[in-house]
Design a protein around this motif. Structure first.
Motif, mmCIF file in Angstrom:
data_model
loop_
_atom_site.group_PDB
_atom_site.id
_atom_site.type_symbol
_atom_site.label_atom_id
_atom_site.label_comp_id
_atom_site.label_asym_id
_atom_site.label_seq_id
_atom_site.Cartn_x
_atom_site.Cartn_y
_atom_site.Cartn_z
ATOM 1 N N ASP A 1 -10.597 -3.699 2.076
ATOM 2 C CA ASP A 1 -10.496 -2.689 0.767
ATOM 3 C C ASP A 1 -10.390 -3.862 -0.169
ATOM 4 O O ASP A 1 -10.493 -5.146 -0.115
ATOM 5 C CB ASP A 1 -9.312 -2.024 0.759
ATOM 6 C CG ASP A 1 -9.011 -0.818 1.891
ATOM 7 O OD1 ASP A 1 -10.621 -0.569 2.193
ATOM 8 O OD2 ASP A 1 -8.359 -0.257 2.315
ATOM 9 N N ASN A 2 -10.112 -3.286 -1.540
ATOM 10 C CA ASN A 2 -10.060 -4.238 -2.829
ATOM 11 C C ASN A 2 -11.235 -5.065 -2.908
ATOM 12 O O ASN A 2 -11.150 -6.073 -3.500
ATOM 13 C CB ASN A 2 -8.818 -4.985 -2.658
ATOM 14 C CG ASN A 2 -7.398 -4.104 -2.464
ATOM 15 O OD1 ASN A 2 -7.423 -3.050 -3.170
ATOM 16 N ND2 ASN A 2 -6.572 -4.673 -1.706
ATOM 17 N N GLN B 1 -18.677 1.365 -7.095
ATOM 18 C CA GLN B 1 -17.292 0.628 -6.978
ATOM 19 C C GLN B 1 -16.455 2.184 -6.575
ATOM 20 O O GLN B 1 -15.507 1.781 -5.701
ATOM 21 C CB GLN B 1 -16.793 0.482 -8.380
ATOM 22 C CG GLN B 1 -15.298 -0.127 -8.215
ATOM 23 C CD GLN B 1 -15.150 -1.445 -7.478
ATOM 24 O OE1 GLN B 1 -16.158 -2.228 -7.987
ATOM 25 N NE2 GLN B 1 -14.522 -1.598 -6.529
ATOM 26 N N ASN B 2 -16.610 3.359 -6.906
ATOM 27 C CA ASN B 2 -16.053 4.458 -6.271
ATOM 28 C C ASN B 2 -16.363 4.698 -4.752
ATOM 29 O O ASN B 2 -15.630 5.075 -3.974
ATOM 30 C CB ASN B 2 -16.298 5.751 -7.074
ATOM 31 C CG ASN B 2 -15.903 5.679 -8.498
ATOM 32 O OD1 ASN B 2 -14.845 5.120 -8.845
ATOM 33 N ND2 ASN B 2 -16.831 6.335 -9.513
ATOM 34 N N SER C 1 -14.356 2.256 -2.969
ATOM 35 C CA SER C 1 -12.786 2.429 -2.991
ATOM 36 C C SER C 1 -12.501 3.745 -2.071
ATOM 37 O O SER C 1 -11.607 3.932 -1.605
ATOM 38 C CB SER C 1 -12.386 2.869 -4.555
ATOM 39 O OG SER C 1 -12.713 1.850 -5.237
ATOM 40 N N SER C 2 -13.589 4.771 -2.060
ATOM 41 C CA SER C 2 -13.487 5.959 -1.340
ATOM 42 C C SER C 2 -13.771 6.039 0.195
ATOM 43 O O SER C 2 -13.172 6.644 1.094
ATOM 44 C CB SER C 2 -14.093 7.271 -2.063
ATOM 45 O OG SER C 2 -13.613 6.953 -3.591
ATOM 46 N N GLU D 1 -14.127 -5.664 -5.448
ATOM 47 C CA GLU D 1 -14.408 -5.323 -6.999
ATOM 48 C C GLU D 1 -15.658 -5.997 -7.289
ATOM 49 O O GLU D 1 -15.956 -7.061 -7.286
ATOM 50 C CB GLU D 1 -13.381 -6.019 -7.875
ATOM 51 C CG GLU D 1 -13.547 -5.578 -9.317
ATOM 52 C CD GLU D 1 -12.596 -5.919 -10.254
ATOM 53 O OE1 GLU D 1 -12.559 -5.621 -11.396
ATOM 54 O OE2 GLU D 1 -11.875 -7.022 -9.995
#
Length: 871
Positions: free
Chosen positions: A611-612, A730-731, A734-735, A614
């Motif tokens: 995760d994370n 990005q979403n 993240s999702s 960017e």
């Protein structure tokens, strides 16, 4: 057959031990590069037996037997006989026994008729021969050496000779069949020995193949484990690569789009800078150009208006001067660059944006995506080690199962049994060869006896036909003709002497051979014999299916001889063929869930955290938004383009200079001409040193303007779309990154487990369907029945009695014809009429011409008859 089945069961017991049933067909989809195929051996024993060149003769005998015995195989009747254990001592007056006897008689009617005819031949021929000889001794039955003159004597003689010749040829054909059959019998032992050796070698190959198959199965687990270990060691590229492949389609296009936008920002900055530089250069060049052109214009005007020069006063110089003076108004600058403002404000804003290293921010996003496999590898080191331990434990289980199988002991016992059987066969082989020699010698004697009789007949025909003189009287026939008659009678004597012995042999061999062919060979070939054995409650009254009761201790299981034969013939394994799932559980030690549960449990511990991620930080995002408000979309690009597309001068200076030079050349020599020449040169110099650089600056400005115009076209929309794509990517990360990781982890775990599921399924399939194929056992049974009994024994035996029987039966008409024909060849002791001058023609004798009557027995010179010589 029974020993072969016991052998198959013993072998399977050793292989399966405590294993449970439930064999599953191997999956059609092979995971990875895993593909299993049990090693198989080529067996040398043929499945069919070709009789070769004598095959048509055997088929001819089969057709004859089909005519004699056209009835189908009597399964019901044979079933009742078997149920009685072949005991016919029961009271024959019972209706059931009477019906059975009638059925047997009806089925055997053809064979019985032939047998009865043979017995009649055996009984009557010696009696007939005895009475025939007694009659001839009493001068009866043609015993007197006197030939009656009959009508059509020549035609009758020729008919008898031709008939006997045909019969002898047919007898010779039968004798040839006998010789061929006897030769086949002679080679039976050798062919049987070769066939038996071939079957023993196949069975030994079968025994040697089974351990190889087990070793192969164990080796394939090692290959499967190595394949799984290879995938586990490459978890970064396999699992991490799959996660990366799932992310890339959503992320990489966005990063590429942002990268393209950053490239556009940099190009915009360069274009703005170039535009400002071009505007500065154009302004300076335009002012300098305007000044220099004004000076040249003033110089030309001064030269034309100089009062000291009177060159323009007279014609035609005056017109030239006036023309030059009128064109001087075009000599000037064409640019109004003062109205074009600089783009310093826009350049400052774009420079502020470019101060942030946007390329490095984009490269960082790429790196984060490329680092996913590495992160996966780092985070799964401990779990991979635990999974490998679990796989090693399964390997230990497989090894323990293999060690628990007493295959060596079982194979040793079976191999010992085969070797003992082989030794027993070779021990008894000399006896078989001895008995075969006796049979061959007896068959040879029989064939030679018939050959001797036929030879007498042939010699009698040869001598009789060749030595016959139609002008000779019966008492004066030549020695050759008389010898022919003696040969014929010798053949008749040998026929009566030996024919009944030959027929006894024919009847015995016919009765045995016909029943072997009709009750064993034919029903075995069309599987009716196996169907008979499969009849419920046939071999044992309390067992529905005899084979399942014998093999599985459960007579209610539908296990039939025909199904076992068919499965073994197809090369199916003993386990599936004998339905041993009713006795053994083949999946207990190879249980898929039991052996893969621990692997699945360890693979469930795979937990990858990536995760994370960017893609583009807030600073980069703000700079992208600032680029929209940089003002490049507010520049009046058409105005700039309008000026940039103008020529630096009103008129092309080179054209103007060329025209001026041409007009100057027409002026008379003088100061004016010289001054104008200098001005022409100055104009050319101005074009070369000022107009051309200024034109280049205008071109550069025009290119920069077009670049900026292209960059600014729908800039807000494009930038908004890029930012929306960035937010969407990005979403997505993240999702969905967690679900992607979980999904791909499950797929990876399923792949690893799939290797072993596929392997274990294949093991079950191999053990139940392929391993320990009973085909060599069925081939051995076919060799014993179809090969040795039918092809090597019954067929030659049937051909023998067919040929010898044909020749023996033809002896009956041959004897009758030979006796009649011998009268025409032998020298008689007396005759009906004799004339020592000439023989009276038969027609004269019959009509009583020349004073003689056909009833007169002796002529004038006919000697008195004594007792005639007898046969």
């Amino acid at each position: 057959m029974t020993m072969a089945l016991v052998f198959g069961v013993l072998l399977l017991l050793g292989l399966c031990g405590n294993i449970a049933s439930g064999g599953q067909p191997v999956s059609t989809s092979t995971p990875g590069a895993l593909d299993y195929e049990l090693p198989t051996s080529e067996y040398e024993t043929p499945d069919t037996f070709n009789a070769g060149t004598v095959g048509p003769l055997y088929r001819m005998v089969h057709i004859f037997l089909q005519v004699v015995q056209p009835n189908d195989f009597p399964q019901d009747m044979m079933g009742k006989i078997i149920q009685r254990n072949f005991d016919f001592s029961v009271d024959s007056k019972e209706p059931e026994n009477i019906v059975l006897a009638l059925k047997i008689a009806y089925y055997e009617i053809g064979i019985l008729i032939c047998t009865i005819l043979g017995l009649l031949f055996i009984i009557l021929m010696p009696l007939v021969g005895y009475f025939f000889c007694m009659c001839r001794c009493c001068n009866k039955c043609g015993g007197e050496m006197h030939q009656r003159q009959k009508e059509n004597e020549s035609c009758r003689r020729k008919s008898f000779a031709l008939s006997l010749l045909v019969i002898c040829l047919l007898m010779s054909l039968g004798i040839m069949y006998g010789f061929v059959a006897n030769h086949q019998v002679r080679t039976t032992i050798k062919r049987t020995e070769n066939l038996t050796e071939s079957n023993f070698r196949d069975l030994q190959t079968f025994l040697n193949e089974t351990p190889k198959q087990i070793d192969y199965i164990l080796a394939q687990y090692t290959n499967t484990k190595n394949k799984a270990f290879s995938d586990l060691d490459g978890v970064d590229s396999l699992l991490g690569g799959r996660i990366k492949d799932q992310v890339k389609p959503k992320v990489i296009p966005v990063l590429d789009e942002i990268k393209a936008m950053v490239t556009a920002i940099r190009q915009t900055r360069d274009a703005l800078k170039s535009m400002n530089d071009s505007l500065t250069s154009i302004r300076e060049g335009s002012e300098q150009l305007s000044t220099n052109l004004t000076d040249v214009k003033k110089s030309i005007e001064d030269s034309l208006n100089n009062n000291n020069n009177n060159e323009c006063a007279s014609e035609p110089a005056k017109d030239i001067c006036d023309n030059i003076r009128s064109e001087l108004s075009n000599l000037g600058s064409n640019l109004n660059i003062i109205q074009l403002p600089f783009v310093d404000e826009q350049l400052t804003k774009v420079n502020d944006i470019c101060e942030t290293d946007l390329e490095s921010l984009i490269d960082k996003g790429y790196v984060l995506i490329d680092e996913i496999p590495g992160k996966v590898g780092e985070q799964t080191v401990d779990v991979i080690a635990d999974v490998k331990k679990a796989l090693d434990s399964v390997s230990s289980t497989v090894q323990n199962v293999s060690q628990s199988i007493p295959i060596e002991e079982v194979l040793s016992r079976v191999s010992r049994y085969i070797n003992d059987s082989n030794s027993y066969f070779h021990q008894e082989l000399p006896k078989l060869e001895e008995y075969d020699s006796y049979w061959w010698l007896g068959g040879l004697i029989v064939c030679f006896l018939l050959t001797l009789i036929v030879t007498f007949f042939f010699l009698g025909l040869l001598c009789g036909v060749c030595g016959y003189d139609r002008h000779a009287t019966p008492t004066r026939r030549g020695c050759v003709s008389n010898t022919g008659g003696i040969f014929l009678m010798a053949g008749v004597g040998f026929s009566f002497l030996f024919c009944w012995i030959l027929m006894i042999l024919v009847v015995l061999t016919f009765f045995v051979g016909a029943h072997v062919e009709k009750l064993i060979c034919e029903p075995y070939a069309n599987k009716q014999l196996l169907q008979l054995l499969d009849t419920p409650y046939m071999l044992r009254k309390d067992w529905q299916f005899y084979l399942s009761g014998l093999m599985l201790n459960n007579p209610n299981i539908n296990l039939t001889f025909q199904q076992v034969y068919s499965d073994c013939k197809k090369g199916r394994g003993v386990y599936a063929t004998f339905q041993l799932e009713h006795v053994f559980n083949v999946s207990e030690n190879f249980n898929i869930e039991k052996n893969t549960r621990k692997i699945i449990k360890e693979l469930d511990n795979l937990n990858v955290d990536i995760d994370n991620i960017e893609l583009f930080n807030k600073t980069g995002r703000d700079n992208l938004e600032n680029f929209v408000t940089s003002g490049i979309d507010e520049i009046d690009y058409p105005l700039y383009l309008k000026e940039a597309e103008k020529s630096p001068t009103i008129v092309d200076l080179l054209v103007f200079a060329s025209s001026l030079e041409e007009k100057t050349d027409k002026l008379p020599d003088g100061n004016l001409k010289q001054d104008l020449k200098k001005d022409v040169q100055r104009i050319k110099t101005i074009h070369q040193e000022q107009v051309r650089p200024l034109q280049q600056s205008l071109d550069t400005l025009k290119q920069s303007i077009r670049t900026l115009e292209r960059m600014s076209e729908k800039l807000p929309e494009r930038m908004n779309k890029t930012i929306m794509s960035l937010d969407s990517a990005q979403n997505f990360l993240s999702s969905n990154i967690s679900s992607i990781v979980i999904e791909e982890t499950k797929k990876f775990a399923k792949t690893i487990v799939g290797y072993f599921e596929h392997y274990l399924q294949w093991v079950l399939y191999a053990i139940t369907e392929k391993m320990t194929s009973c085909k060599p056992v069925v081939t051995a049974m076919d060799s014993a029945v179809s090969g040795v009994l039918c092809s090597y024994a019954a067929d030659p035996l049937n051909l023998f009695w067919f040929g010898i029987g044909q020749a023996t039966v033809l002896l009956l008409p041959a004897v009758i014809i030979a006796v009649k024909l011998a009268k025409y060849y032998r020298r008689m002791d007396s005759e009906d009429i004799y004339d020592d001058v000439e023989t009276v023609p038969m027609k004269n004798l019959e009509n009583g011409s020349n004073g003689y009557h056909k009833d007169h027995l002796y002529g004038v010179h006919n000697p008195v008859m004594t007792s005639p010589s007898r046969y």
